[in-house]
Design an enzyme around this catalytic site. Sequence first.
Site, PDB file in Angstrom:
ATOM      1  N   LYS A 157       0.887  -1.180   0.000  1.00 21.68           N
ATOM      2  CA  LYS A 157       0.000   0.000   0.000  1.00 21.68           C
ATOM      3  C   LYS A 157       0.920   1.224   0.000  1.00 21.68           C
ATOM      4  O   LYS A 157       1.169   1.859   1.029  1.00 21.68           O
ATOM      5  CB  LYS A 157      -0.920  -0.052   1.224  1.00 21.68           C
ATOM      6  CG  LYS A 157      -2.140   0.826   1.122  1.00 21.68           C
ATOM      7  CD  LYS A 157      -3.123   0.502   2.234  1.00 21.68           C
ATOM      8  CE  LYS A 157      -4.199   1.550   2.398  1.00 21.68           C
ATOM      9  NZ  LYS A 157      -5.129   1.672   1.286  1.00 21.68           N
TER      10      LYS A 157
HETATM   11  N1  PPE Z   1      -7.781  -1.581  -3.047  1.00 24.40           N
HETATM   12  C1  PPE Z   1      -7.240  -0.361  -2.938  1.00 24.40           C
HETATM   13  C2  PPE Z   1      -6.519   0.225  -4.079  1.00 24.40           C
HETATM   14  C3  PPE Z   1      -7.369   0.329  -1.721  1.00 24.40           C
HETATM   15  O1  PPE Z   1      -6.835   1.544  -1.604  1.00 24.40           O
HETATM   16  C4  PPE Z   1      -8.084  -0.248  -0.651  1.00 24.40           C
HETATM   17  C5  PPE Z   1      -8.245   0.484   0.657  1.00 24.40           C
HETATM   18  C6  PPE Z   1      -8.630  -1.533  -0.826  1.00 24.40           C
HETATM   19  C7  PPE Z   1      -8.444  -2.174  -2.042  1.00 24.40           C
HETATM   20  C8  PPE Z   1      -9.349  -2.240   0.286  1.00 24.40           C
HETATM   21  O2  PPE Z   1      -8.455  -2.587   1.329  1.00 24.40           O
HETATM   22  P1  PPE Z   1      -8.934  -2.769   2.820  1.00 24.40           P
HETATM   23  O3  PPE Z   1      -9.238  -1.425   3.365  1.00 24.40           O
HETATM   24  O4  PPE Z   1      -7.788  -3.421   3.510  1.00 24.40           O
HETATM   25  O5  PPE Z   1     -10.130  -3.630   2.777  1.00 24.40           O
HETATM   26  N2  PPE Z   1      -8.419   1.863   0.501  1.00 24.40           N
HETATM   27  C9  PPE Z   1      -8.329   2.798   1.592  1.00 24.40           C
HETATM   28  C10 PPE Z   1      -8.593   4.128   0.901  1.00 24.40           C
HETATM   29  C11 PPE Z   1      -8.739   5.289   1.751  1.00 24.40           C
HETATM   30  C12 PPE Z   1      -8.508   6.613   1.106  1.00 24.40           C
HETATM   31  O6  PPE Z   1      -9.120   6.892   0.074  1.00 24.40           O
HETATM   32  O7  PPE Z   1      -7.750   7.369   1.685  1.00 24.40           O
HETATM   33  C13 PPE Z   1      -9.329   2.490   2.700  1.00 24.40           C
HETATM   34  O8  PPE Z   1     -10.406   1.946   2.435  1.00 24.40           O
HETATM   35  O9  PPE Z   1      -9.012   2.797   3.846  1.00 24.40           O
END
Ligand code: PPE
Length: 303
Positions: A157
Amino acid sequence: MDKSSWIWLDGKFVPWDEANVHVLTHTLHYGLGVFEGIRCYRGDDGRSAVFRLREHNRRLYDSARILGLTIPFAEREIDDACVETVRKNGLDECYLRPLVFLGDGEMGLAAENPVRVAIAAWRWGAYLGADGQTKGIRAKTSSFHRFHSNTLMSKAKTVGNYVNSILASHEARSGGFQEAIMLDTEGFVAEGSGENIFIVRDGVVKTPGGHSILPGITRDTIIRLLADEGITVLEERITRDEIYIADETFMTGTAVEITPVRELDGRAIGRETPGPITQRMQRAYLDAVRGRNAKHRDWLVYL
Ligand code: PPE
């Protein structure tokens, strides 16, 4: 934004407005940094808990390892610092943002500046609008592809990876849509700009696996909650037309939680939004984060 009082910076709490860095901070120039997004919820019993904190921080350390960054704290110290940040700010529900970045010192790509860590917490409501979770969102297939894993590695990330997400998100919004669905470099569905994607057809649930997605913690949570209900998720390549003819499509992420997609590229998805499996998962997710699911209490780290 809804400011709170304190930010944890390199091991100490500093007032929100004083948590500043120099303009020659390396990560500001080159994007080499990693972060997490975590939510803390107040349970029905009045106690607050951080949801899957250890899994998020494990991914933070994985991300740092992938980029070759050494975080100058033990993983448990960061877990504790996250909990402390929520407590110190007196928050019962919030979003937590740990950020690992390269500080100032030298410039240039070869610089080996100190690795710094910040943790902020603030109240953050419905990410894709108040109606998103109840009515579903309208999405557009992005003209920007998700990167190949030998370009920018998707299991990390990484701060810089979000340029790709922001381009896609801005494109979708400027076209009047709420979110982008991004394809991988081979043209298969990868993920949203900040969410993973699930589809349902004839009771079969599928989600893309592979090298072009962030391994979402919410995605993993939903795969497990579906398994608890006897539903196996197929992790395989899906195409955009599979979404057009799906009965249900939903996105998962810490910020958006479980958000149905009611339309892709102007085509309505399924007969009703949210569909039955989406609704079941929205309920199951809220039960888990609010401590109503006894089987998964170990997902909660109480304050
Ligand atoms: N894909 C991407 C590209 C991504 O950024 C997130 C989280 C996910 C999948 C889902 O991951 P998880 O939160 O572990 O289920 N994206 C973060 C974006 C926040 C932001 O815009 O700033 C989040 O959901 O916290």
